[in-house]
Design an enzyme around this catalytic site. Structure first.
Site, PDB file in Angstrom:
ATOM      1  N   GLU A  86       0.801  -1.023   0.051  1.00  0.00           N
ATOM      2  CA  GLU A  86       0.016   0.013   0.054  1.00  0.00           C
ATOM      3  C   GLU A  86       0.949   1.231  -0.081  1.00  0.00           C
ATOM      4  OE1 GLU A  86      -3.769   1.514   2.551  1.00  0.00           O
ATOM      5  OE2 GLU A  86      -2.073   0.576   3.543  1.00  0.00           O
ATOM      6  N   LYS A 161      -9.918   0.288  -2.220  1.00  0.00           N
ATOM      7  CA  LYS A 161     -10.280  -0.048  -0.921  1.00  0.00           C
ATOM      8  C   LYS A 161     -11.671   0.170  -0.246  1.00  0.00           C
ATOM      9  CE  LYS A 161      -7.691   0.503   3.457  1.00  0.00           C
ATOM     10  NZ  LYS A 161      -6.392   1.247   4.147  1.00  0.00           N
ATOM     11  N   CYS A 203      -4.762  -3.502   3.144  1.00  0.00           N
ATOM     12  CA  CYS A 203      -4.652  -3.367   4.732  1.00  0.00           C
ATOM     13  C   CYS A 203      -5.574  -3.544   5.481  1.00  0.00           C
ATOM     14  CB  CYS A 203      -4.101  -1.861   4.702  1.00  0.00           C
ATOM     15  SG  CYS A 203      -3.085  -1.564   6.133  1.00  0.00           S
TER      16      CYS A 203
END
Length: 327
Positions: A86, A161, A203
């Site tokens: 990321e 995301k 993440c």
């Protein structure tokens, strides 16, 4: 399963194999498997993946040079797919700088990675690109976009995301990703790659098992969580969550991570790793920028799923369709 661990490029440490006696200073990623699931002697023919660990800063061009060096090293070592963490493009000092440094997918930086993938002849998982989407003019916010490139440099998948990290951890400092970022609207179906079918996440997504279950039921064999984990949550949760996601989905989990101090306001935990479907850490990075490599054994994955058919044993009549398949 073969696992490699390297420090920065050209400083190769060791090749680890299941059952091998490991010196004390080596990474404990070669725990024997159950006898019924022993690996074959042809493991050297299995696809090799590389996991890159970097310390991004606000200097985008220097970040690219660092990542490109690792990707070229991964190609030299025979990897078919390299994973970047990321914020591989940059980590800014504040939301205003984040927005200023962001680019559209068709911008200069992605063009450089397109050429890099084509030059090296391998797939690239670009784990979290600060993307100015088509709604940039209206929202003035970006997306945290996981981009998958094939070996010809073509974009084959984009995942934005969906879970934004708005948290306040004592000792780690507050983080409010939504100040500059919009949540993605949907999941991406797993993508066939030379290493297996890859399910894309980023993440903070790893804290939501529903997402990983949905990807697994849609056919994922490898789940990837490119990350920039903090220095407080990292020691407590990083490995535990990654191993849990691998065990419950019976997938390989690949987690490329940011490490070290990015600037005066932020640092990351590191400890990039690969976890197999049994929950064993089969490769991990040492301290600092570098890479680790592991082989993906899909026959082992299928054998494990046959021995432990947990998806056949689910009881949606009792608790609903948690992580129901993607449409």
């Amino acid at each position: 399963m073969l696992g490699f661990i390297t420090r920065p490029p050209h400083r190769f440490l060791s090749l680890l194999c299941p059952g091998l006696r490991i010196p004390r200073l080596s990474v404990p990623c070669a725990q024997p498997r159950p006898r019924a699931m022993a690996i074959s002697s042809s493991s050297c023919k299995l696809p090799l993946v590389a996991v890159c660990q970097v310390t991004s800063t606000p200097d985008k061009q220097q970040n690219f040079k660092t990542c490109a060096e690792l990707v070229r090293e991964a190609a030299r070592l025979g990897a078919c797919l390299a994973f970047l963490p990321e914020a591989f493009d940059f980590i800014a000092r504040d939301p205003a700088e984040t927005l200023r440094l962001s680019e559209p997918l068709g911008g200069r930086l992605l063009e450089e990675y397109t050429r890099l993938a084509r030059e090296c002849g391998l797939w690239l998982s670009l784990g979290g690109f600060h993307e100015r989407g088509q709604d940039w003019e209206q929202t003035q916010k970006i997306y945290n976009c996981h981009v998958l490139l094939n070996s010809k440099g073509a974009v084959v998948a984009t995942y934005r995301k969906t879970h934004l990290c708005d948290v306040e951890i004592p000792g780690q400092g507050p983080m409010c990703e939504s100040n500059s970022t919009m949540p993605g609207p949907s999941l991406e179906s797993p993508v066939s790659t030379p290493a297996g079918k890859v399910g894309l996440a980023v993440c903070y997504d790893m804290r939501f098992p529903e997402l990983s279950l949905a990807l697994a039921q849609a056919g994922a064999e490898i789940l990837t969580y490119p990350s920039a984990f903090g220095s407080v949550t990292g020691p407590a949760h990083w490995e535990v969550l990654l191993r849990a996601r691998a065990i419950e989905t019976q997938c390989y989990v690949v987690a490329a991570a940011q490490c070290g101090r990015h600037h005066e306001k932020r640092a990351s935990y590191g400890h990039s790793m690969v976890v197999d479907p049994w929950g064993t850490v089969v490769a991990r990075c040492s301290e600092g920028p570098g890479l680790c490599l592991a082989r993906i054994d899909l026959s082992y994955l299928r054998q494990l799923r046959q021995h432990l058919p947990v998806f056949q044993h689910r009881r949606p009549d009792l608790y609903g369709n948690l992580g129901h398949p993607l449409s």
